[in-house]
Design a protein around this motif. Structure first.
Motif, PDB file in Angstrom:
ATOM      1  N   GLY A 141      51.396  21.093  41.832  1.00 20.52           N
ATOM      2  CA  GLY A 141      50.159  20.341  41.676  1.00 20.52           C
ATOM      3  C   GLY A 141      50.029  19.131  42.583  1.00 20.52           C
ATOM      4  O   GLY A 141      48.966  18.501  42.624  1.00 20.52           O
TER       5      GLY A 141
ATOM      6  N   TYR B 287      52.679  10.770  32.673  1.00 19.11           N
ATOM      7  CA  TYR B 287      52.351  12.195  32.658  1.00 19.11           C
ATOM      8  C   TYR B 287      53.596  13.001  33.011  1.00 19.11           C
ATOM      9  O   TYR B 287      54.530  12.497  33.649  1.00 19.11           O
ATOM     10  CB  TYR B 287      51.218  12.491  33.644  1.00 19.11           C
ATOM     11  CG  TYR B 287      49.961  11.707  33.330  1.00 19.11           C
ATOM     12  CD1 TYR B 287      48.965  12.234  32.517  1.00 19.11           C
ATOM     13  CD2 TYR B 287      49.788  10.412  33.827  1.00 19.11           C
ATOM     14  CE1 TYR B 287      47.825  11.500  32.208  1.00 19.11           C
ATOM     15  CE2 TYR B 287      48.657   9.671  33.524  1.00 19.11           C
ATOM     16  CZ  TYR B 287      47.681  10.227  32.712  1.00 19.11           C
ATOM     17  OH  TYR B 287      46.557   9.499  32.407  1.00 19.11           O
TER      18      TYR B 287
ATOM     19  N   ALA C 160      50.901  18.038  38.316  1.00 19.38           N
ATOM     20  CA  ALA C 160      49.987  19.029  37.746  1.00 19.38           C
ATOM     21  C   ALA C 160      49.405  18.538  36.420  1.00 19.38           C
ATOM     22  O   ALA C 160      48.214  18.741  36.140  1.00 19.38           O
ATOM     23  CB  ALA C 160      50.715  20.357  37.540  1.00 19.38           C
ATOM     24  N   ASP C 161      50.224  17.873  35.615  1.00 18.62           N
ATOM     25  CA  ASP C 161      49.743  17.344  34.339  1.00 18.62           C
ATOM     26  C   ASP C 161      48.719  16.234  34.566  1.00 18.62           C
ATOM     27  O   ASP C 161      47.673  16.187  33.893  1.00 18.62           O
ATOM     28  CB  ASP C 161      50.928  16.817  33.532  1.00 18.62           C
ATOM     29  CG  ASP C 161      50.532  16.337  32.136  1.00 18.62           C
ATOM     30  OD1 ASP C 161      49.677  16.997  31.503  1.00 18.62           O
ATOM     31  OD2 ASP C 161      51.083  15.316  31.687  1.00 18.62           O
TER      32      ASP C 161
ATOM     33  N   ASN D 240      45.488  17.782  35.610  1.00 21.35           N
ATOM     34  CA  ASN D 240      44.782  18.384  34.470  1.00 21.35           C
ATOM     35  C   ASN D 240      44.104  17.349  33.579  1.00 21.35           C
ATOM     36  O   ASN D 240      43.164  17.687  32.840  1.00 21.35           O
ATOM     37  CB  ASN D 240      45.755  19.222  33.636  1.00 21.35           C
ATOM     38  CG  ASN D 240      46.197  20.492  34.339  1.00 21.35           C
ATOM     39  OD1 ASN D 240      45.495  20.996  35.214  1.00 21.35           O
ATOM     40  ND2 ASN D 240      47.354  21.015  33.969  1.00 21.35           N
ATOM     41  N   HIS D 241      44.584  16.109  33.636  1.00 20.06           N
ATOM     42  CA  HIS D 241      44.024  15.047  32.802  1.00 20.06           C
ATOM     43  C   HIS D 241      43.305  13.996  33.645  1.00 20.06           C
ATOM     44  O   HIS D 241      43.093  12.869  33.193  1.00 20.06           O
ATOM     45  CB  HIS D 241      45.130  14.379  31.975  1.00 20.06           C
ATOM     46  CG  HIS D 241      45.723  15.273  30.934  1.00 20.06           C
ATOM     47  ND1 HIS D 241      46.807  16.079  31.185  1.00 20.06           N
ATOM     48  CD2 HIS D 241      45.365  15.504  29.643  1.00 20.06           C
ATOM     49  CE1 HIS D 241      47.111  16.761  30.086  1.00 20.06           C
ATOM     50  NE2 HIS D 241      46.249  16.436  29.137  1.00 20.06           N
TER      51      HIS D 241
END
Length: 234
Positions: free
Chosen positions: A98, A212, A216-217, A220-221
């Motif tokens: 990510g 996070y 990638a996390d 996503n947020h």
């Protein structure tokens, strides 16, 4: 390659990214390289201790591992040995999942993206090539741009200068307590990632306002984070 600057471009804000452990999966490679470099010079330091110093520049790292009273005359040789050992991994360096998409998403939302790396220039260039996101990167700072590395605030302040934004319009993203301490000393908001091997509690205590799991996390947020939109563009 980084993207060219547009004269007169309206910059809403800047997001400053640490690179090792934040965008690139390199923390433990550095740990092994320092372990071997120290061992070659007769200094037996556990990998657990070394890992906790990754993210510092070599100046602070060696003082922390060997003590501030150690003979600094050998520091250049130790740093060169680390660089040689670490360079063996260059062809295999990999971005964290990510990472490249996160850089592009920030750029697409109007952030000026600046990499704030403690790496030397050539090493930084290798990582930028591996990220393959030069179209999203506006500027890069390296250890050659500052006189003192993290946890000193110099690198963050230099990244701010290159971004061309005031402190209140920037957010720093890092993976180690040293990133949080450097950002806090510079007066910049900071987000943390767990990809450097630090705990959520440790990063929060270092001044990171949200933590996070990974790039990638955070991606996503993004809409619920400090990186949703630059100041003035929400």
């Amino acid at each position: 390659m980084t993207k060219p600057k547009t004269p007169g471009e309206d910059i809403g804000g800047a997001v400053l990214f640490d690179v090792d452990g934040t965008l690139m999966d390199t923390v433990y490679l550095h740990t092994v390289a320092w372990w071997e470099a120290l061992r070659q010079q007769g200094a037996h330091v556990t990998m657990a201790r070394i890992h906790r110093c990754i993210g510092m520049g070599s100046d602070h790292l060696l003082d922390s591992l060997l003590g501030e009273e150690h003979d600094r005359g050998g520091d250049d040789a130790l740093s060169a040995a680390h660089d040689t050992l670490y360079a063996q991994y260059w062809s295999r360096l990999a971005p964290l999942p990510g990472a490249s998409d996160l850089l592009r998403a920030c750029a697409a939302r109007g952030w000026r993206v600046v990499l704030a790396s403690s790496a030397k220039q050539q090493e930084a260039e290798v990582m930028i090539d591996a990220l393959d996101a030069g179209d999203a990167i506006d500027a890069v700072t390296t250890s050659s741009d500052v006189s003192s590395s993290k946890p000193a605030p110099d690198l963050v302040q230099r990244a701010l200068d290159k971004a061309g934004v005031p402190v209140g319009r920037a957010v720093f993203v890092g993976d180690a307590a040293w990133d949080g301490e450097a950002a806090r000393a510079a007066g910049v908001r900071c987000l943390g990632l767990l990809t450097g091997g630090w705990t959520r509690k440790e990063l929060a205590e270092a001044g990171m306002e949200a933590v996070y799991d990974s790039p990638a996390d955070l991606l996503n947020h993004l809409d619920d984070s400090a990186l949703a939109f630059p100041p003035g563009r929400a």
